[in-house]
Design a protein around this motif. Structure first.
Motif, PDB file in Angstrom:
ATOM      1  N   LEU A   1      17.973  47.185  35.003  1.00 21.73           N
ATOM      2  CA  LEU A   1      18.911  46.747  36.029  1.00 21.73           C
ATOM      3  C   LEU A   1      18.814  45.232  36.136  1.00 21.73           C
ATOM      4  N   LEU A   2      19.959  44.563  36.113  1.00 16.96           N
ATOM      5  CA  LEU A   2      20.011  43.109  36.276  1.00 16.96           C
ATOM      6  C   LEU A   2      20.891  42.803  37.475  1.00 16.96           C
ATOM      7  N   PHE A   3      20.481  41.823  38.283  1.00 20.35           N
ATOM      8  CA  PHE A   3      21.366  41.382  39.355  1.00 20.35           C
ATOM      9  C   PHE A   3      21.151  39.904  39.641  1.00 20.35           C
ATOM     10  N   GLY A   4      22.194  39.283  40.182  1.00 25.38           N
ATOM     11  CA  GLY A   4      22.174  37.844  40.466  1.00 25.38           C
ATOM     12  C   GLY A   4      23.508  37.227  40.092  1.00 25.38           C
ATOM     13  N   SER A   5      23.469  35.979  39.643  1.00 25.38           N
ATOM     14  CA  SER A   5      24.713  35.340  39.201  1.00 25.38           C
ATOM     15  C   SER A   5      25.100  35.794  37.793  1.00 25.38           C
ATOM     16  N   LEU A   6      24.066  36.099  36.972  1.00 27.92           N
ATOM     17  CA  LEU A   6      24.274  36.551  35.589  1.00 27.92           C
ATOM     18  C   LEU A   6      25.247  35.642  34.848  1.00 27.92           C
ATOM     19  N   SER A   7      25.115  34.344  35.102  1.00 25.53           N
ATOM     20  CA  SER A   7      26.045  33.374  34.515  1.00 25.53           C
ATOM     21  C   SER A   7      25.882  33.233  33.012  1.00 25.53           C
ATOM     22  N   ASP A   8      24.707  33.611  32.484  1.00 22.89           N
ATOM     23  CA  ASP A   8      24.481  33.517  31.042  1.00 22.89           C
ATOM     24  C   ASP A   8      25.015  34.731  30.290  1.00 22.89           C
ATOM     25  N   GLY A   9      25.593  35.678  31.023  1.00 26.54           N
ATOM     26  CA  GLY A   9      26.148  36.863  30.379  1.00 26.54           C
ATOM     27  C   GLY A   9      25.111  37.958  30.225  1.00 26.54           C
ATOM     28  N   VAL A  10      25.581  39.166  29.969  1.00 29.37           N
ATOM     29  CA  VAL A  10      24.690  40.323  29.872  1.00 29.37           C
ATOM     30  C   VAL A  10      24.908  41.134  28.602  1.00 29.37           C
ATOM     31  N   TYR A  11      25.837  40.708  27.761  1.00 28.97           N
ATOM     32  CA  TYR A  11      26.257  41.569  26.659  1.00 28.97           C
ATOM     33  C   TYR A  11      25.595  41.238  25.322  1.00 28.97           C
ATOM     34  N   GLY A  12      24.400  40.664  25.368  1.00 25.66           N
ATOM     35  CA  GLY A  12      23.686  40.382  24.125  1.00 25.66           C
ATOM     36  C   GLY A  12      23.278  41.637  23.376  1.00 25.66           C
ATOM     37  N   ASP A  13      23.137  42.773  24.090  1.00 25.45           N
ATOM     38  CA  ASP A  13      22.741  44.027  23.444  1.00 25.45           C
ATOM     39  C   ASP A  13      23.941  44.909  23.105  1.00 25.45           C
ATOM     40  N   ALA A  14      25.162  44.405  23.288  1.00 27.07           N
ATOM     41  CA  ALA A  14      26.364  45.203  23.031  1.00 27.07           C
ATOM     42  C   ALA A  14      26.539  45.465  21.541  1.00 27.07           C
ATOM     43  N   THR A  15      26.964  46.682  21.213  1.00 26.93           N
ATOM     44  CA  THR A  15      27.220  47.049  19.821  1.00 26.93           C
ATOM     45  C   THR A  15      28.713  47.297  19.570  1.00 26.93           C
ATOM     46  N   GLY A  16      29.533  46.980  20.570  1.00 18.07           N
ATOM     47  CA  GLY A  16      30.974  47.162  20.442  1.00 18.07           C
ATOM     48  C   GLY A  16      31.702  46.241  21.398  1.00 18.07           C
ATOM     49  N   PRO A  17      33.015  46.338  21.452  1.00 17.18           N
ATOM     50  CA  PRO A  17      33.803  45.424  22.284  1.00 17.18           C
ATOM     51  C   PRO A  17      33.568  45.648  23.776  1.00 17.18           C
ATOM     52  N   VAL A  18      33.679  44.558  24.540  1.00 10.01           N
ATOM     53  CA  VAL A  18      33.581  44.608  25.992  1.00 10.01           C
ATOM     54  C   VAL A  18      34.984  44.857  26.556  1.00 10.01           C
ATOM     55  N   GLN A  19      35.096  45.817  27.472  1.00 15.20           N
ATOM     56  CA  GLN A  19      36.384  46.132  28.096  1.00 15.20           C
ATOM     57  C   GLN A  19      36.268  45.999  29.614  1.00 15.20           C
ATOM     58  N   ASN A  20      37.383  45.685  30.261  1.00 13.01           N
ATOM     59  CA  ASN A  20      37.411  45.457  31.701  1.00 13.01           C
ATOM     60  C   ASN A  20      38.474  46.309  32.373  1.00 13.01           C
ATOM     61  N   THR A  21      38.148  46.774  33.570  1.00 13.14           N
ATOM     62  CA  THR A  21      39.118  47.475  34.390  1.00 13.14           C
ATOM     63  C   THR A  21      38.929  47.033  35.842  1.00 13.14           C
ATOM     64  N   PRO A  22      39.987  46.957  36.640  1.00  9.27           N
ATOM     65  CA  PRO A  22      39.846  46.478  38.014  1.00  9.27           C
ATOM     66  C   PRO A  22      39.015  47.426  38.886  1.00  9.27           C
ATOM     67  N   LEU A  23      38.251  46.848  39.810  1.00  8.72           N
ATOM     68  CA  LEU A  23      37.603  47.618  40.870  1.00  8.72           C
ATOM     69  C   LEU A  23      38.581  47.738  42.035  1.00  8.72           C
ATOM     70  N   LEU A  24      38.634  48.927  42.615  1.00 11.91           N
ATOM     71  CA  LEU A  24      39.498  49.178  43.762  1.00 11.91           C
ATOM     72  C   LEU A  24      38.629  49.401  44.999  1.00 11.91           C
ATOM     73  N   GLN A  25      39.225  49.241  46.176  1.00 16.94           N
ATOM     74  CA  GLN A  25      38.508  49.491  47.421  1.00 16.94           C
ATOM     75  C   GLN A  25      39.321  50.407  48.316  1.00 16.94           C
ATOM     76  N   SER A  26      38.596  51.198  49.112  1.00 20.78           N
ATOM     77  CA  SER A  26      39.216  52.080  50.082  1.00 20.78           C
ATOM     78  C   SER A  26      38.771  51.659  51.477  1.00 20.78           C
ATOM     79  N   PRO A  27      39.708  51.348  52.383  1.00 14.93           N
ATOM     80  CA  PRO A  27      39.320  50.997  53.749  1.00 14.93           C
ATOM     81  C   PRO A  27      38.553  52.117  54.448  1.00 14.93           C
ATOM     82  N   GLN A  28      38.850  53.380  54.080  1.00 12.11           N
ATOM     83  CA  GLN A  28      38.154  54.511  54.693  1.00 12.11           C
ATOM     84  C   GLN A  28      36.735  54.666  54.165  1.00 12.11           C
ATOM     85  N   ASN A  29      36.518  54.332  52.905  1.00 11.01           N
ATOM     86  CA  ASN A  29      35.199  54.469  52.268  1.00 11.01           C
ATOM     87  C   ASN A  29      34.846  53.171  51.548  1.00 11.01           C
ATOM     88  N   PRO A  30      34.563  52.102  52.303  1.00 10.68           N
ATOM     89  CA  PRO A  30      34.402  50.777  51.687  1.00 10.68           C
ATOM     90  C   PRO A  30      33.152  50.624  50.828  1.00 10.68           C
TER      91      PRO A  30
END
Length: 446
Positions: free
Chosen positions: A255-284
């Motif tokens: 587990l890594l946490f903080g600013s992680l400005s240097d990146g975290v994907y040095g151990d990746a063996t494939g492409p990095v993909q992104n999807t938006p995070l959503l929020q629910s006012p009822q279950n924030p």
């Protein structure tokens, strides 16, 4: 000596006074231990136990997401109006080691991305649960400070009171009936990175002296949710990431946490993909994502996108949850997935399966002898802007001993929601970016 102690307490109190406004500086990398590590279990036994915990977790999540403000009251776990707001629990999967106090006292805490409170059991304890560590003794710590009722974090606890003079007390309940009560306090927490570096940070936490339920081989819980009481919110952490190893691999998850400005994907063996995070006012608290469809084999399943939609009343939706092992799909969706696999595998269903084995297909002996591995159809989760093409080991268990292929997916019962569990996320680097409001992932050798 007494004068120096007074100065220390004043300095610590000054730090705590600015706790909510301060931002965490630096990065921390800690190891995660699975709750069943070291138990000499076979892989089917690991999966069976994970299934049991997932069912409990699913029931707890359903209470929170679809309960319409359901409350927990008393030790019986019954829901009653006007009781304590419930949070999910019932099957946490990963433990991180940390320490609390001055001098530091070791604690094994369960990681939970589905709740917010940070808490541990404290001595003296009116009612405490079995745990692997000695109880935290606040009387032995020079930096322990009960929070005043005027403290900002005290007011963020939905069920708090001031039963003691100017001392914040709390009650916090989970959907499986686990409950903790005690003093809400401030204390120094010590995280030791895998490199050996130590980081001390002040945090508000629950010091539980009346606790019921189960802690599943932990001594407390560290909430990584999105509400103010969580570790993420208290330290203004903008990014955290984990890489979960297969249960039986013997490798430690991280587990890594903080600013992680240097990146975290040095151990990746494939492409990095992104999807938006959503929020629910009822279950924030929860980390929602936009799932739009599923593919089994070469066929996109005919499942309407509305089956995964987050509804205005807070029901439905898709969350990513570290505390659930199995990926849980709405009943109709799961039935469609099972049907697609049955048509493509061309294998009979296994009869008389233990319910904790989930849905299994029987591999005839002749076919098992013909090849070492039955070809398993691929499975793809289609998110907004990203496709998660899973290795078959992340959704199917090949039980050679019984000659069966078993899903490590399940239906979510009466719940209309979807939970992306941690088995699907094995050997994958996952990054929660709260600044960009995205979830990103890539295959990795964790």
């Amino acid at each position: 000596m007494q004068q120096r102690l007074v100065v220390l307490v004043l300095v610590v109190a000054s730090v705590y006074a600015s706790l909510a406004a301060s931002a965490f500086v630096g990065d921390v990398r800690v190891e995660l231990k699975h709750v069943d590590a070291g138990k000499q279990l076979s892989k089917p036994e690991f999966i069976r136990r994970a299934m049991q915990r997932s069912k409990a977790r699913a029931a707890a999540l359903s209470v929170v997401r679809n309960g319409g403000g359901a409350r927990f009251s008393g030790e019986s776990g019954q829901q009653q109006p006007g009781g304590i707001p419930v949070r999910p629990s019932g099957g946490h999967e990963y433990v991180l080691d940390l320490a609390i106090g001055t001098p530091p006292q070791p604690i094994s805490a369960l990681l939970d991305t589905g709740s917010d409170l940070i808490w541990t059991q404290c001595a003296p304890c009116a009612n405490c649960l079995a745990q692997p560590d000695p109880l935290f003794a606040p009387g032995d710590s020079a930096s322990y400070e009960p929070m005043r009722c005027s403290g900002q974090l005290c007011s963020d606890i939905l069920h708090h009171s001031c039963q003691q003079p100017d001392t914040c007390t709390y009650q916090y309940a989970y959907g499986d009936g686990t409950m903790t009560m005690g003093v809400y306090a401030t204390e120094l927490f010590t995280f030791t990175s895998s490199s050996g570096d130590k980081l001390n940070v002040p945090l508000g936490f629950g010091c539980g002296s009346m606790n019921v339920g189960s802690l599943n081989n932990g001594s407390g819980i560290v909430g990584f949710g999105r509400d103010p009481l969580s570790l993420v919110s208290q330290l203004s952490i903008r990014r955290f990431s984990y890489c979960l190893t297969p249960y039986t691999s013997g490798r430690k998850s991280t587990l890594l946490f903080g600013s992680l400005s240097d990146g975290v994907y040095g151990d990746a063996t494939g492409p990095v993909q992104n999807t938006p995070l959503l929020q629910s006012p009822q279950n924030p608290t929860f980390y929602y994502v936009h799932l739009i469809g599923l593919t089994v084999g070469s066929r996109r399943l005919r499942i309407p996108e509305s089956a995964f939609a987050l509804r205005p009343d807070g029901s439905g939706g898709v969350i990513v949850d570290s505390g659930t092992a199995f990926t849980l799909l709405p009943r109709a969706v799961f039935a469609e997935v099972v049907r697609a696999f049955w048509m493509q595998l061309r294998l009979p269903f296994a009869n008389g399966s233990n319910p904790d084995d989930g849905v299994c297909f029987l591999v005839p002996a002749a076919r098992r002898r013909a090849s070492s591995q039955v070809p398993v159809p691929r499975m793809v989760f289609h998110f907004q802007g990203a496709d998660l093409d899973l290795p078959w080991r992340n959704y199917v268990l090949d039980d050679h001993r019984k000659g069966r292929l078993c899903f490590i997916l399940a239906d979510s019962g009466e719940d209309s929601s979807t939970t992306i569990g941690n088995l699907v996320q094995q050997d994958m680097r996952v990054l929660y970016d709260l600044e960009a409001e995205t979830l990103s992932f890539a295959p990795a050798q964790c």
